[in-house]
Design a protein around this motif. Structure first.
Motif, mmCIF file in Angstrom:
data_model
loop_
_atom_site.group_PDB
_atom_site.id
_atom_site.type_symbol
_atom_site.label_atom_id
_atom_site.label_comp_id
_atom_site.label_asym_id
_atom_site.label_seq_id
_atom_site.Cartn_x
_atom_site.Cartn_y
_atom_site.Cartn_z
ATOM 1 N N SER A 269 3.929 21.110 20.304
ATOM 2 C CA SER A 269 3.697 19.622 20.210
ATOM 3 C C SER A 269 4.745 18.973 21.286
ATOM 4 C CB SER A 269 3.705 19.009 19.035
ATOM 5 O OG SER A 269 4.862 19.208 18.450
ATOM 6 N N VAL A 270 4.565 17.757 21.704
ATOM 7 C CA VAL A 270 5.614 17.009 22.322
ATOM 8 C C VAL A 270 6.980 17.086 21.664
ATOM 9 C CG1 VAL A 270 6.103 14.553 23.279
ATOM 10 C CG2 VAL A 270 4.167 15.665 24.121
ATOM 11 N N GLU A 271 6.751 16.656 20.151
ATOM 12 C CA GLU A 271 7.941 16.695 19.523
ATOM 13 C C GLU A 271 8.743 17.923 19.395
ATOM 14 O OE1 GLU A 271 9.203 14.237 17.776
ATOM 15 O OE2 GLU A 271 10.616 15.371 16.602
ATOM 16 N N GLN A 272 7.968 18.757 19.188
ATOM 17 C CA GLN A 272 8.493 20.162 19.435
ATOM 18 C C GLN A 272 9.127 20.646 20.347
ATOM 19 O OE1 GLN A 272 5.116 22.550 17.944
ATOM 20 N NE2 GLN A 272 5.703 22.702 16.087
ATOM 21 N N ASP A 273 8.638 20.282 21.581
ATOM 22 C CA ASP A 273 9.237 20.519 22.989
ATOM 23 C C ASP A 273 10.397 19.895 23.338
ATOM 24 O OD1 ASP A 273 6.636 21.940 23.302
ATOM 25 O OD2 ASP A 273 5.933 20.579 24.867
ATOM 26 N N THR A 274 10.353 18.520 22.917
ATOM 27 C CA THR A 274 11.457 17.850 22.995
ATOM 28 C C THR A 274 12.579 18.245 22.137
ATOM 29 O OG1 THR A 274 10.084 15.724 23.276
ATOM 30 C CG2 THR A 274 12.330 15.456 22.806
ATOM 31 N N GLN A 275 12.475 18.625 20.950
ATOM 32 C CA GLN A 275 13.366 19.425 20.110
ATOM 33 C C GLN A 275 14.141 20.216 20.666
ATOM 34 O OE1 GLN A 275 12.009 20.244 16.174
ATOM 35 N NE2 GLN A 275 11.435 17.998 15.600
ATOM 36 N N VAL A 276 13.301 21.371 21.316
ATOM 37 C CA VAL A 276 13.845 22.628 22.099
ATOM 38 C C VAL A 276 14.699 22.109 23.114
ATOM 39 C CG1 VAL A 276 13.255 24.706 23.055
ATOM 40 C CG2 VAL A 276 11.827 24.026 21.097
ATOM 41 N N ALA A 277 14.125 21.199 24.034
ATOM 42 C CA ALA A 277 14.834 20.868 25.134
ATOM 43 C C ALA A 277 16.202 20.244 24.896
ATOM 44 C CB ALA A 277 14.144 19.694 25.980
ATOM 45 N N GLU A 278 16.067 19.427 23.558
ATOM 46 C CA GLU A 278 17.237 18.656 23.297
ATOM 47 C C GLU A 278 18.574 19.900 22.991
ATOM 48 O OE1 GLU A 278 15.812 14.498 21.738
ATOM 49 O OE2 GLU A 278 16.060 16.071 20.287
ATOM 50 N N ALA A 279 18.007 21.013 22.344
ATOM 51 C CA ALA A 279 19.032 21.961 21.576
ATOM 52 C C ALA A 279 19.453 22.772 23.135
ATOM 53 C CB ALA A 279 18.106 22.835 20.841
ATOM 54 N N ALA A 280 18.602 23.049 24.013
ATOM 55 C CA ALA A 280 19.086 23.804 25.343
ATOM 56 C C ALA A 280 20.047 22.850 26.108
ATOM 57 C CB ALA A 280 17.812 23.749 26.274
ATOM 58 N N VAL A 281 19.838 21.464 26.134
ATOM 59 C CA VAL A 281 20.579 20.553 26.590
ATOM 60 C C VAL A 281 22.013 20.424 26.117
ATOM 61 C CG1 VAL A 281 21.125 18.331 27.817
ATOM 62 C CG2 VAL A 281 18.943 19.163 27.999
ATOM 63 N N ALA A 282 21.932 20.334 24.933
ATOM 64 C CA ALA A 282 23.036 20.102 24.077
ATOM 65 C C ALA A 282 24.126 21.433 24.120
ATOM 66 C CB ALA A 282 23.051 19.868 22.553
ATOM 67 N N ALA A 283 23.426 22.617 24.516
ATOM 68 C CA ALA A 283 24.384 23.919 24.526
ATOM 69 C C ALA A 283 25.379 23.873 25.621
ATOM 70 C CB ALA A 283 23.516 24.957 24.738
ATOM 71 N N VAL A 284 24.982 22.842 26.769
ATOM 72 C CA VAL A 284 25.759 23.013 27.887
ATOM 73 C C VAL A 284 26.264 21.311 28.419
ATOM 74 C CG1 VAL A 284 24.687 24.926 29.221
ATOM 75 C CG2 VAL A 284 23.531 22.626 29.346
ATOM 76 N N THR A 285 26.210 20.596 27.221
ATOM 77 C CA THR A 285 26.729 19.222 27.486
ATOM 78 C C THR A 285 26.929 18.732 25.969
ATOM 79 O OG1 THR A 285 26.309 17.030 28.372
ATOM 80 C CG2 THR A 285 24.499 18.397 27.604
ATOM 81 N N ARG A 286 28.105 17.766 25.968
ATOM 82 C CA ARG A 286 28.304 17.118 24.765
ATOM 83 C C ARG A 286 27.293 16.181 24.404
ATOM 84 N NH1 ARG A 286 33.426 18.401 26.581
ATOM 85 N NH2 ARG A 286 34.285 20.099 25.699
ATOM 86 N N LYS A 287 27.087 15.409 25.349
ATOM 87 C CA LYS A 287 26.169 14.198 25.127
ATOM 88 C C LYS A 287 24.751 14.176 25.729
ATOM 89 C CE LYS A 287 28.834 10.894 26.509
ATOM 90 N NZ LYS A 287 29.447 9.736 26.732
ATOM 91 N N PRO A 288 23.806 14.925 25.187
ATOM 92 C CA PRO A 288 22.685 15.077 25.791
ATOM 93 C C PRO A 288 21.928 13.854 25.851
ATOM 94 C CG PRO A 288 22.451 16.081 23.722
ATOM 95 C CD PRO A 288 23.863 15.511 24.193
ATOM 96 N N ARG A 289 21.377 13.252 26.966
ATOM 97 C CA ARG A 289 20.441 12.231 27.091
ATOM 98 C C ARG A 289 19.098 12.585 26.432
ATOM 99 N NH1 ARG A 289 18.986 9.272 32.821
ATOM 100 N NH2 ARG A 289 18.017 7.526 32.167
ATOM 101 N N THR A 290 18.848 11.760 25.439
ATOM 102 C CA THR A 290 17.524 12.116 24.690
ATOM 103 C C THR A 290 16.481 10.918 25.074
ATOM 104 O OG1 THR A 290 18.569 10.707 23.199
ATOM 105 C CG2 THR A 290 18.743 13.261 22.917
ATOM 106 N N ARG A 291 15.392 11.351 24.572
ATOM 107 C CA ARG A 291 14.176 10.554 24.657
ATOM 108 C C ARG A 291 14.504 9.169 24.981
ATOM 109 N NH1 ARG A 291 11.678 12.516 19.165
ATOM 110 N NH2 ARG A 291 13.796 13.307 19.269
#
Lengths: 139, 139, 139, 139
Positions: C117-139
């Motif tokens: 789902s878009v919600e799930q996709d976004t959560q996974v993307a956020e986790a991926a971004v967070a792994a390489v940056t401290r402040k991920p830009r979210t939705r």
């Protein structure tokens, strides 16, 4: 993101257009950033319009291949190692006129020129690159 | 449909990347399933970006043609039987670097490698295929 | 050129895949550089294959629009200002799951996730971004 | 065929870029001839890269539809007469920012602007058109 500013791209563009005028051959000149995305473009009066695409694609090819487009020519002839390369990666240009812009060993952009002979296109591209770098990578 | 798991694709990918490091040539390595759909991909630092498409397309070509891409090279030269093949089926790669992954006589996936010489690309693809099969089909 | 190394892209990819496993939804995860060019990709067993394209295109859209893809959703509805945007620039994704990777105010890459789902996709993307940056830009 | 010279296109481009600076929104500005073929282009530092395509396509749409792109917006909404128009003719832009350049009742070129709000894009396009014609056709 790019490394190359619009001001620098316009400087390269102007140098290319000036060289084209000196040669007496109207040209299409494109400047892209390090990711291959268009920054500046001009088509001189009388220059053929197929070269709108060709000039931009030469610049993009230089980025994607990390090489001047002229360096590809011998590699893609029938029987040569990369025969058939030109139709890959969305369409690459395999003759001269696209030259990367390098700084400190990194490619930060590229120039693509088209509408004249390959020799003329290359001269104009070299002039454009030289305007924004001390040691343009040539053919 | 696929037979090849992500774990296996990543194993093949890792073996390819390791071989590329041993050779000293940064590469793009792609692994697709038996239907030609991408499973795993990596582009090493410094590898040319035209090869993002070319590596994936080599793997796809191996699936669509049921053969290593290097086997196509002599068949597509001017005058040869399949001259012009490369622009069909959405765009095929006609030089080496794509190798099918076979199990029990069935193609369950393929590896595509690009960014070095055809010889280097093929060596890396062979290493990747060997990691997930005992008898890789070679050139 | 990119700013984002393969090692960093693989770290983001691994964090995304781990999050997808925690959620229990097989995913396609793509990581691109600052120019939108693919660096790393994985499709988990059971994830739909339409999302091979969608995940990569989400990452590319985040680069081209300099925004998370979810931010586009309200802007492109019938009657809204950018209605029709999705078919431009080669095809953009206008629902969530693509997030830029920023460093020092500059976009150096992006992650695209698709198959849930878009919600799930976004959560996974956020986790991926967070792994390489401290402040991920979210939705 | 064109009527619009590069000098005029560059004059329009410069006026557009100047207006964008006054507004404080980095833009992509494209100028095409009467046949819709690109004459001049610039992307300002910080302007989104999706708009490289969108700005050029707005100018082209203005030529192909012989109208400002903003005039299309009400006609293509769900239920309206031209619903679905945007995916025809190779891809049209159906929101404002593309304006034809007219002389003596004839369309001799067009300007396309993208990267800001539709209101901002339109203002910049109007400034560009006004620089090369006394009575710009507006929204």
């Amino acid at each position: 993101m790019s490394g190359l500013t619009l001001a620098e791209a316009q400087k390269a563009l102007a140098a290319g257009l000036k060289k084209a005028e000196a040669i007496g051959q109207p040209m299409n000149v494109a400047v892209v950033d390090g990711g291959g995305h268009l920054l500046a473009f001009a088509r001189q009066d009388g220059a053929i319009r197929a070269s709108i695409d060709i000039s931009q694609r030469k610049a993009l090819t230089s980025i994607l291949m990390a090489a001047p487009t002229g360096a590809l020519t011998p590699l893609v002839q029938p029987g040569a190692e990369l025969y058939g390369l030109e139709q890959l990666a969305g369409g690459l240009v395999i003759f001269g006129g696209g030259i990367p812009i390098e700084r400190d060993g990194e490619i930060v952009g590229a120039v693509g020129v088209s509408a004249g002979s390959v020799e003329q296109d290359t001269q104009v591209a070299e002039a454009a690159v030289a305007a924004v770098t001390r040691k343009p990578r040539t053919r």
